[in-house]
Design a protein around this motif. Structure first.
Motif, PDB file in Angstrom:
ATOM      1  N   LYS A   1      -8.659  -0.831  21.150  1.00 24.02           N
ATOM      2  CA  LYS A   1      -7.439  -0.111  20.782  1.00 24.02           C
ATOM      3  C   LYS A   1      -7.395   1.246  21.459  1.00 24.02           C
ATOM      4  O   LYS A   1      -6.375   1.630  22.018  1.00 24.02           O
ATOM      5  CB  LYS A   1      -7.346   0.053  19.263  1.00 24.02           C
ATOM      6  CG  LYS A   1      -7.027  -1.242  18.558  1.00 24.02           C
ATOM      7  CD  LYS A   1      -5.670  -1.702  19.005  1.00 24.02           C
ATOM      8  CE  LYS A   1      -5.244  -2.993  18.384  1.00 24.02           C
ATOM      9  NZ  LYS A   1      -4.025  -3.513  18.984  1.00 24.02           N
ATOM     10  N   CYS A   2      -8.478   2.008  21.359  1.00 26.34           N
ATOM     11  CA  CYS A   2      -8.539   3.307  22.036  1.00 26.34           C
ATOM     12  C   CYS A   2      -9.983   3.765  22.162  1.00 26.34           C
ATOM     13  O   CYS A   2     -10.858   3.281  21.457  1.00 26.34           O
ATOM     14  CB  CYS A   2      -7.700   4.358  21.303  1.00 26.34           C
ATOM     15  SG  CYS A   2      -8.349   4.840  19.704  1.00 26.34           S
ATOM     16  N   LYS A   3     -10.179   4.672  23.107  1.00 28.64           N
ATOM     17  CA  LYS A   3     -11.493   5.291  23.300  1.00 28.64           C
ATOM     18  C   LYS A   3     -11.293   6.781  23.046  1.00 28.64           C
ATOM     19  O   LYS A   3     -10.497   7.417  23.726  1.00 28.64           O
ATOM     20  CB  LYS A   3     -11.989   5.066  24.724  1.00 28.64           C
ATOM     21  CG  LYS A   3     -12.376   3.638  25.002  1.00 28.64           C
ATOM     22  CD  LYS A   3     -12.772   3.459  26.447  1.00 28.64           C
ATOM     23  CE  LYS A   3     -14.270   3.423  26.559  1.00 28.64           C
ATOM     24  NZ  LYS A   3     -14.717   2.995  27.894  1.00 28.64           N
ATOM     25  N   LEU A   4     -11.992   7.301  22.071  1.00 26.11           N
ATOM     26  CA  LEU A   4     -11.842   8.714  21.749  1.00 26.11           C
ATOM     27  C   LEU A   4     -12.592   9.558  22.772  1.00 26.11           C
ATOM     28  O   LEU A   4     -13.612   9.134  23.306  1.00 26.11           O
ATOM     29  CB  LEU A   4     -12.329   8.975  20.323  1.00 26.11           C
ATOM     30  CG  LEU A   4     -11.515   8.213  19.272  1.00 26.11           C
ATOM     31  CD1 LEU A   4     -12.104   8.376  17.897  1.00 26.11           C
ATOM     32  CD2 LEU A   4     -10.074   8.662  19.274  1.00 26.11           C
ATOM     33  N   PRO A   5     -12.067  10.752  23.062  1.00 25.87           N
ATOM     34  CA  PRO A   5     -12.646  11.587  24.134  1.00 25.87           C
ATOM     35  C   PRO A   5     -14.005  12.176  23.779  1.00 25.87           C
ATOM     36  O   PRO A   5     -14.427  12.143  22.620  1.00 25.87           O
ATOM     37  CB  PRO A   5     -11.604  12.689  24.310  1.00 25.87           C
ATOM     38  CG  PRO A   5     -10.888  12.761  23.012  1.00 25.87           C
ATOM     39  CD  PRO A   5     -10.901  11.366  22.450  1.00 25.87           C
ATOM     40  N   PHE A   6     -14.662  12.723  24.798  1.00 27.62           N
ATOM     41  CA  PHE A   6     -15.930  13.438  24.676  1.00 27.62           C
ATOM     42  C   PHE A   6     -17.041  12.570  24.084  1.00 27.62           C
ATOM     43  O   PHE A   6     -17.836  13.025  23.262  1.00 27.62           O
ATOM     44  CB  PHE A   6     -15.757  14.717  23.846  1.00 27.62           C
ATOM     45  CG  PHE A   6     -14.631  15.580  24.316  1.00 27.62           C
ATOM     46  CD1 PHE A   6     -14.690  16.197  25.565  1.00 27.62           C
ATOM     47  CD2 PHE A   6     -13.493  15.749  23.557  1.00 27.62           C
ATOM     48  CE1 PHE A   6     -13.637  16.993  26.014  1.00 27.62           C
ATOM     49  CE2 PHE A   6     -12.441  16.536  23.999  1.00 27.62           C
ATOM     50  CZ  PHE A   6     -12.512  17.156  25.234  1.00 27.62           C
ATOM     51  N   GLY A   7     -17.081  11.312  24.501  1.00 25.70           N
ATOM     52  CA  GLY A   7     -18.152  10.421  24.035  1.00 25.70           C
ATOM     53  C   GLY A   7     -17.995   9.971  22.595  1.00 25.70           C
ATOM     54  O   GLY A   7     -18.953   9.534  21.969  1.00 25.70           O
ATOM     55  N   GLY A   8     -16.778  10.066  22.080  1.00 20.00           N
ATOM     56  CA  GLY A   8     -16.508   9.636  20.703  1.00 20.00           C
ATOM     57  C   GLY A   8     -16.495   8.126  20.593  1.00 20.00           C
ATOM     58  O   GLY A   8     -16.710   7.414  21.569  1.00 20.00           O
ATOM     59  N   PRO A   9     -16.255   7.621  19.386  1.00 20.98           N
ATOM     60  CA  PRO A   9     -16.296   6.173  19.173  1.00 20.98           C
ATOM     61  C   PRO A   9     -15.167   5.407  19.873  1.00 20.98           C
ATOM     62  O   PRO A   9     -14.160   5.979  20.270  1.00 20.98           O
ATOM     63  CB  PRO A   9     -16.178   6.021  17.656  1.00 20.98           C
ATOM     64  CG  PRO A   9     -15.671   7.303  17.151  1.00 20.98           C
ATOM     65  CD  PRO A   9     -15.983   8.357  18.161  1.00 20.98           C
ATOM     66  N   ILE A  10     -15.391   4.114  20.000  1.00 23.70           N
ATOM     67  CA  ILE A  10     -14.408   3.195  20.567  1.00 23.70           C
ATOM     68  C   ILE A  10     -13.807   2.427  19.392  1.00 23.70           C
ATOM     69  O   ILE A  10     -14.551   1.878  18.572  1.00 23.70           O
ATOM     70  CB  ILE A  10     -15.082   2.212  21.545  1.00 23.70           C
ATOM     71  CG1 ILE A  10     -15.660   2.984  22.727  1.00 23.70           C
ATOM     72  CG2 ILE A  10     -14.104   1.148  22.009  1.00 23.70           C
ATOM     73  CD1 ILE A  10     -16.502   2.131  23.659  1.00 23.70           C
ATOM     74  N   MET A  11     -12.487   2.430  19.304  1.00 26.08           N
ATOM     75  CA  MET A  11     -11.813   1.693  18.233  1.00 26.08           C
ATOM     76  C   MET A  11     -11.494   0.287  18.743  1.00 26.08           C
ATOM     77  O   MET A  11     -10.823   0.138  19.769  1.00 26.08           O
ATOM     78  CB  MET A  11     -10.518   2.396  17.824  1.00 26.08           C
ATOM     79  CG  MET A  11     -10.720   3.800  17.272  1.00 26.08           C
ATOM     80  SD  MET A  11     -11.732   3.861  15.788  1.00 26.08           S
ATOM     81  CE  MET A  11     -10.711   2.992  14.633  1.00 26.08           C
ATOM     82  N   ILE A  12     -12.015  -0.717  18.044  1.00 29.71           N
ATOM     83  CA  ILE A  12     -11.728  -2.101  18.420  1.00 29.71           C
ATOM     84  C   ILE A  12     -11.032  -2.808  17.268  1.00 29.71           C
ATOM     85  O   ILE A  12     -11.167  -2.403  16.117  1.00 29.71           O
ATOM     86  CB  ILE A  12     -13.011  -2.878  18.809  1.00 29.71           C
ATOM     87  CG1 ILE A  12     -13.966  -2.997  17.616  1.00 29.71           C
ATOM     88  CG2 ILE A  12     -13.698  -2.245  19.993  1.00 29.71           C
ATOM     89  CD1 ILE A  12     -15.094  -3.985  17.830  1.00 29.71           C
ATOM     90  N   GLU A  13     -10.278  -3.840  17.623  1.00 27.76           N
ATOM     91  CA  GLU A  13      -9.633  -4.665  16.607  1.00 27.76           C
ATOM     92  C   GLU A  13     -10.200  -6.065  16.706  1.00 27.76           C
ATOM     93  O   GLU A  13     -10.320  -6.630  17.789  1.00 27.76           O
ATOM     94  CB  GLU A  13      -8.127  -4.708  16.808  1.00 27.76           C
ATOM     95  CG  GLU A  13      -7.437  -5.528  15.734  1.00 27.76           C
ATOM     96  CD  GLU A  13      -5.934  -5.649  15.952  1.00 27.76           C
ATOM     97  OE1 GLU A  13      -5.275  -6.170  15.060  1.00 27.76           O
ATOM     98  OE2 GLU A  13      -5.446  -5.246  17.018  1.00 27.76           O
ATOM     99  N   SER A  14     -10.596  -6.602  15.566  1.00 25.24           N
ATOM    100  CA  SER A  14     -11.099  -7.969  15.498  1.00 25.24           C
ATOM    101  C   SER A  14     -10.777  -8.515  14.118  1.00 25.24           C
ATOM    102  O   SER A  14     -10.907  -7.796  13.124  1.00 25.24           O
ATOM    103  CB  SER A  14     -12.615  -8.002  15.733  1.00 25.24           C
ATOM    104  OG  SER A  14     -13.090  -9.322  15.658  1.00 25.24           O
ATOM    105  N   CYS A  15     -10.365  -9.742  14.058  1.00 21.30           N
ATOM    106  CA  CYS A  15     -10.048 -10.391  12.778  1.00 21.30           C
ATOM    107  C   CYS A  15      -9.010  -9.593  11.979  1.00 21.30           C
ATOM    108  O   CYS A  15      -9.079  -9.530  10.762  1.00 21.30           O
ATOM    109  CB  CYS A  15     -11.301 -10.594  11.932  1.00 21.30           C
ATOM    110  SG  CYS A  15     -12.663 -11.411  12.779  1.00 21.30           S
ATOM    111  N   GLY A  16      -8.087  -8.922  12.687  1.00 27.13           N
ATOM    112  CA  GLY A  16      -7.023  -8.194  12.017  1.00 27.13           C
ATOM    113  C   GLY A  16      -7.423  -6.844  11.445  1.00 27.13           C
ATOM    114  O   GLY A  16      -6.654  -6.232  10.716  1.00 27.13           O
ATOM    115  N   GLN A  17      -8.605  -6.365  11.748  1.00 25.57           N
ATOM    116  CA  GLN A  17      -9.026  -5.051  11.247  1.00 25.57           C
ATOM    117  C   GLN A  17      -9.555  -4.179  12.378  1.00 25.57           C
ATOM    118  O   GLN A  17     -10.082  -4.688  13.355  1.00 25.57           O
ATOM    119  CB  GLN A  17     -10.074  -5.198  10.156  1.00 25.57           C
ATOM    120  CG  GLN A  17     -11.335  -5.910  10.590  1.00 25.57           C
ATOM    121  CD  GLN A  17     -12.253  -6.206   9.417  1.00 25.57           C
ATOM    122  OE1 GLN A  17     -12.026  -5.718   8.316  1.00 25.57           O
ATOM    123  NE2 GLN A  17     -13.266  -6.990   9.633  1.00 25.57           N
TER     124      GLN A  17
END
Length: 76
Positions: free
Chosen positions: A43-59
């Motif tokens: 979904k998105c990659k947060l800047p400065f080495g922050g977490p990666i937001m992923i979507e799986s199974c609707g969440q």
């Protein structure tokens, strides 16, 4: 070998291997239904080495860069 940390927002992939991830994180992913064979979308990659937001199974789930570098994928 593709790793989760290499994907760009909007890309989809299937998880191939999560065995290299820390045991507690692995357990948490399994509890959320994210297993080998699951399809994910970045979904998105947060800047400065922050977490990666992923979507799986609707969440949506946030995964640290450190763990994302250990999750092996196969692009869809």
């Amino acid at each position: 070998m593709n790793m989760l940390a290499q994907l760009k927002p909007g890309e989809k992939a299937t998880i191939k291997d999560i065995s290299l991830v820390d045991g507690l994180v692995q357990r948490r992913l399994l509890d959320l239904g994210i297993t080998e064979g699951s399809e994910i979308c970045v979904k998105c990659k947060l800047p400065f080495g922050g977490p990666i937001m992923i979507e799986s199974c609707g969440q949506c789930v946030g995964i640290r860069q450190k763990e994302a570098k250990c999750i092996e994928l196969e692009r869809v």
